[in-house]
Design an enzyme around this catalytic site. Structure first.
Site, PDB file in Angstrom:
ATOM      1  N   CYS A 118     -13.394  36.103 -18.098  1.00  0.00           N
ATOM      2  CA  CYS A 118     -12.540  35.475 -19.117  1.00  0.00           C
ATOM      3  C   CYS A 118     -12.787  36.021 -20.519  1.00  0.00           C
ATOM      4  CB  CYS A 118     -12.734  33.971 -19.081  1.00  0.00           C
ATOM      5  SG  CYS A 118     -12.555  33.331 -17.426  1.00  0.00           S
ATOM      6  N   HIS A 258     -10.540  30.876 -25.476  1.00  0.00           N
ATOM      7  CA  HIS A 258     -10.249  30.954 -24.046  1.00  0.00           C
ATOM      8  C   HIS A 258      -9.988  29.537 -23.540  1.00  0.00           C
ATOM      9  CE1 HIS A 258     -10.504  31.479 -19.845  1.00  0.00           C
ATOM     10  NE2 HIS A 258     -11.737  31.023 -19.711  1.00  0.00           N
ATOM     11  N   ASN A 288      -6.567  27.605 -16.651  1.00  0.00           N
ATOM     12  CA  ASN A 288      -7.441  28.702 -17.068  1.00  0.00           C
ATOM     13  C   ASN A 288      -6.912  30.004 -16.447  1.00  0.00           C
ATOM     14  OD1 ASN A 288      -9.472  30.609 -17.255  1.00  0.00           O
ATOM     15  ND2 ASN A 288     -11.127  29.205 -16.707  1.00  0.00           N
TER      16      ASN A 288
END
Ligand code: ACO
Length: 336
Positions: A118, A258, A288
């Site tokens: 990520c 993020h 996500n």
């Protein structure tokens, strides 16, 4: 930074998400869960998932086209492609090479993939910055794309609720006006706790050596440990990023983190004392999306009028590795 470093301009940013929407309610058909459980712990209501011909590759191509269209750089003039992916549609050829071919980018430029989960977008931006600063390449295409839904164990209710699929892309170039859009950038890792979120390519041993024992090939995550680590490290890290750049919180217009878990984002927000409108979230609608989540949150919030361009933002991410990183960037008018 090296002396006489060439500054970087962010020329265009784009994103792409799959068509299919999967709500929390939909997930109750797979396992015992509820919208209330998922929403209160993560801030997620729904996410997008690839289907049919969609994949990390296809989304990446689409995001790259959108970023190029926003920029003043033509595909023909791209000199390097960096793809950040930890849930690719195939391991090789590298997605960078496939995107090069698909977009008709000249066939003698370098293209490669990196894995920083990520934090991938921040890692790729940091690499691109080095190449531009040194004068090695001028125009670079960064693509961040993941199809997490294909790597999840759809019986693991504590992990599979979190993720969605998506892609983001950024075109960066040598700045002609002397202004560096990267005010500061930093990347970090701690491999000693890498086992808290993993995807093992188990494969099969040669039958001459060992009888095959099938192992599952899914993302495994110790959610509590990931949460603890990020909640401990990230707020202080972002605070330090601002201080190290010689800036104050009031110099920052937006925090674009993020999108992993709303509660983690809120912890960073509290630490910095930022108002809610300064902290950009779209996790509610996309979950996500790993490497894609920062560019997706940036462009989508510009489209929604939540982020005004001509501003300064902190981009920050964390993910498997564990990796983390952050950049303080200038968002020029017209980039998305
Ligand atoms: N629905 C209902 N109950 C559930 C669900 C679910 N989807 N998932 C787990 N539970 C239950 C468990 O069975 C357990 O029940 P028990 O106490 O009777 O055994 C209880 O809820 C608690 O389970 P935990 O797994 O301990 O749940 P936790 O409170 O830790 O929440 C969560 C899980 C939301 C995943 C949390 O750990 C988290 O957000 N962690 C951070 C993860 C993260 O940010 N990951 C991404 C970062 S890395 C990257 O982006 C690549």
């Amino acid at each position: 930074m090296i002396n006489n470093a060439i500054p970087l301009r962010i020329a265009g940013v784009g994103y792409s998400v799959p068509k299919a929407v999967v709500t929390n309610e939909d997930l109750t058909k797979l396992y015992d869960t509820s919208d209330e459980w998922i929403y209160t712990r993560t801030g997620i209501k729904e996410r997008r998932m690839v289907s049919g011909d969609e994949s990390a590759f296809e989304l990446g191509v689409d995001a790259a086209k959108n970023a190029l269209a926003k920029s003043d750089i033509k595909a023909d003039d791209i000199e390097l492609i960096i793809v950040a992916t930890s849930a690719p549609s195939q391991l090789y050829p590298a997605m960078g090479c496939r995107i090069q071919a698909e977009l008709g980018i000249p066939n003698n430029i370098p293209a490669f993939d990196i894995t920083a989960a990520c934090t991938g977008l921040i890692y790729a931006l940091s690499i691109a910055r080095g190449f531009i600063a040194s004068g090695m390449y001028k125009n670079i295409l960064i693509v961040a794309t993941d199809n997490n839904s294909k790597l999840l164990d759809w019986s693991d209710r504590s992990c599979s609720i979190l993720f969605g699929d998506g892609a983001g892309a950024m075109v960066v170039t040598a700045s002609e006006d002397g202004v560096d859009d990267i005010i500061s950038i930093d990347i970090k890792s701690d491999g000693s706790i890498g086992n808290i979120i993993e995807f093992n390519l188990a494969g099969k041993n040669c039958p001459l050596v060992e009888p095959n024992t099938e192992k599952p090939q899914f993302i495994t995550m110790n959610g509590k440990e990931v949460y603890r680590f990020v909640a401990r490290v990230l707020p202080e890290y972002v605070e330090q990023l601002v201080a190290n750049a010689g800036m104050k919180n009031e110099d920052i217009d937006y925090l674009i983190p993020h999108q992993a878990n709303l509660r983690i984002i809120q912890a960073v927000q509290e630490r910095l004392g930022y108002s809610e409108d300064k902290v950009i979230t779209n996790i509610e609608r996309f979950g996500n999306t790993s490497a894609a989540s920062i560019p997706l949150a940036l462009v989508e919030s510009v489209e929604q009028g939540k982020v005004k361009l001509g501003s300064t933002a902190i981009l920050t991410g964390f993910g498997a590795g564990m990796t983390w990183g952050g950049a303080i960037v200038r968002l020029r008018e017209g980039i998305c």
